[in-house]
Design an enzyme around this catalytic site. Structure first.
Site, mmCIF file in Angstrom:
data_model
loop_
_atom_site.group_PDB
_atom_site.id
_atom_site.type_symbol
_atom_site.label_atom_id
_atom_site.label_comp_id
_atom_site.label_asym_id
_atom_site.label_seq_id
_atom_site.Cartn_x
_atom_site.Cartn_y
_atom_site.Cartn_z
ATOM 1 N N ARG A 36 0.827 -1.220 0.000
ATOM 2 C CA ARG A 36 0.000 0.000 0.000
ATOM 3 C C ARG A 36 0.858 1.267 0.000
ATOM 4 O O ARG A 36 0.432 2.294 -0.530
ATOM 5 C CB ARG A 36 -0.962 -0.001 1.187
ATOM 6 C CG ARG A 36 -2.191 -0.839 0.937
ATOM 7 C CD ARG A 36 -3.191 -0.735 2.070
ATOM 8 N NE ARG A 36 -4.448 -1.383 1.697
ATOM 9 C CZ ARG A 36 -5.417 -1.666 2.554
ATOM 10 N NH1 ARG A 36 -5.275 -1.374 3.837
ATOM 11 N NH2 ARG A 36 -6.533 -2.230 2.141
ATOM 12 N N LYS A 197 -12.487 -8.830 9.265
ATOM 13 C CA LYS A 197 -13.337 -7.626 9.363
ATOM 14 C C LYS A 197 -14.807 -8.003 9.164
ATOM 15 O O LYS A 197 -15.425 -7.703 8.145
ATOM 16 C CB LYS A 197 -12.901 -6.602 8.327
ATOM 17 C CG LYS A 197 -11.684 -5.812 8.742
ATOM 18 C CD LYS A 197 -11.424 -4.728 7.744
ATOM 19 C CE LYS A 197 -10.194 -3.935 8.135
ATOM 20 N NZ LYS A 197 -9.834 -2.985 7.078
ATOM 21 N N GLY A 352 -5.889 -5.552 1.885
ATOM 22 C CA GLY A 352 -4.565 -5.342 2.465
ATOM 23 C C GLY A 352 -3.890 -6.651 2.860
ATOM 24 O O GLY A 352 -2.753 -6.936 2.478
ATOM 25 N N GLY A 375 -12.567 -4.019 1.496
ATOM 26 C CA GLY A 375 -13.985 -3.648 1.632
ATOM 27 C C GLY A 375 -14.461 -2.844 0.434
ATOM 28 O O GLY A 375 -15.548 -3.095 -0.108
#
Ligand code: 3PG
Ligand code: MG
Length: 393
Positions: A36, A197, A352, A375
């Site tokens: 990232r 998540k 990620g 997401g």
């Protein structure tokens, strides 16, 4: 959407606020995966070349409006500094009237990174007063965080109401790639969703059912499915309170003829650094946690992928950081790789942690595209207009 490239923008001496996603995997204070950070370098290099004063806004983790010690962006500012080979100034101070004076002092073509923007309550609440306050730090705003664009937060959405706004190079690249992908998808479509998540993704699963043929749910997401269908999962990572949603997912899947799969056997251990034992899902003890999928589950995943034309993957199948629990994730990668070798499937991955895993096992080439977004990637596939994209349109 205006891009920083489309315009003949004169940026010399201009204060440019850049929102990036520095939510990278960390362990014991060290960065374990840099994808990232690497992805935002082109935008930053362009702004440096144009001699802008660059103000970086970003987040790591979910500190929920409070200062949390382990969630400072300082180590990441050092890494960015190494990668760019220039000094990146880190500003720990609270954003207030003095901040602008500090920013005005930095030389043209240099960077100041602000502390974790999620330390402020106003950020996630998208408070207009906070959006205005951060917009006052610069002359223009650039969103180069596609992977955060599913969040209607101040530094993604609210800020654009107060300042001239553009998208960055990485943002444009991700959107163009995803547009191309959605036009290429052919059925049967299989989506593999894992990771931890849960609150974000469980709602997405429910919305994906109508468009997909198979949804394979593993990792922390899989635990949540098991627990809410009455299985004892011991002390595994899980979110309570989704019984109704899990019920809805299973019901909806029948109406739309989408098959939902979750683990039929697992690898458990009492500790994260322990060894694993394979167990049927109805044999888990209270002091054990699920850390990987088992061999029967892997075979069933192979059968599904082998019959698919498109595979979309977000989220690992287990606690891959410990090699004892990396087998399921590794096997999924191998199965995708084999099918790609034979040119049988179109494969896209995002997230990620997913990027970290793909890099760790050197399988970047096994995919047609790998997005840094998790997401946001899934919500884009849902066909939703993401708040961060809408704000720039
Ligand atoms: C991500 O990792 O998906 C982005 O950084 C957004 O983080 P969030 O899910 O905590 O909003
Ligand atoms: Mg993530």
């Amino acid at each position: 959407m205006n891009s920083i490239l489309d315009h003949d923008l004169v940026l010399k001496g201009k204060k440019v606020i850049v929102r990036v996603d520095l939510n990278v995997p960390m362990k014991d204070g060290s960065i374990t995966e840099v994808s990232r950070i690497v992805k935002i370098l082109p935008t930053l290099k362009l702004l440096i070349k144009k001699e802008a004063k660059i103000i970086i806004l970003s987040h790591i983790g979910r500190p929920k409006g409070k200062i949390v010690n382990g969630m400072s962006l300082e180590p990441i500012s050092k890494k960015l500094s190494n990668l760019l080979n220039i000094e990146v100034l880190f500003n720990k101070n609270e954003i207030n009237e003095k901040t602008l004076i500090e920013i005005n002092k930095i030389p043209d073509g240099s960077i100041m990174m602000m502390e974790n923007i999620r330390f402020y309550e106003g950020e996630e609440k998208n408070e207009d007063s906070f959006s205005k306050k951060i917009s006052n730090l610069g002359d223009i705003y650039v969103n180069d965080a596609f992977s955060c664009s599913h969040r209607a937060h101040s530094s993604i959405q609210g800020i654009t109401k107060h300042i001239q706004s553009y998208c960055g190079l990485q943002f444009t690249e991700e959107i163009n790639a995803l547009k191309k992908i959605t036009s290429k998808i052919t059925r049967p479509i299989t989506c593999i969703i894992g990771g931890s998540k849960i609150s974000t993704k469980i709602k997405i699963i429910s919305n994906l059912i109508k468009d997909f043929d198979n949804i394979i749910i593993v990792g922390g997401m899989g635990n949540t499915m098991l627990k809410n269908t009455g299985i004892n999962i011991g002390k595994s990572v899980c979110d309570d309170g989704y019984k109704d949603l899990v019920g809805e997912i299973l019901k909806k899947s029948k109406t739309h003829n989408c098959q939902i799969y979750y683990p039929i056997d697992v690898v458990v251990s009492k500790t994260l650094d322990g060894n694993g034992i394979i167990k049927e899902i109805n044999k888990i003890n209270n002091d054990e946690m699920i850390l990987d999928i088992g061999p029967k589950t892997i075979i069933s995943i192979k059968n599904i992928i082998d019959k698919s034309n498109t595979v979309l993957w977000n989220g690992p199948a287990g606690y891959f950081e410990n090699p004892n629990f990396a087998n399921g994730t590794k096997k999924i990668l191998e199965i995708i790789d084999n099918n790609r070798d034979k040119n049988k499937i179109y494969a896209v991955a995002g997230g990620g942690e997913t990027v970290a895993v793909i890099n760790k096992f050197n399988k970047l080439e096994s995919f047609n595209f790998v997005s840094t977004a998790g997401g946001a990637f899934l919500e884009y596939l849902e066909g939703k207009e993401l708040p961060g994209i809408k704000a720039l349109n």
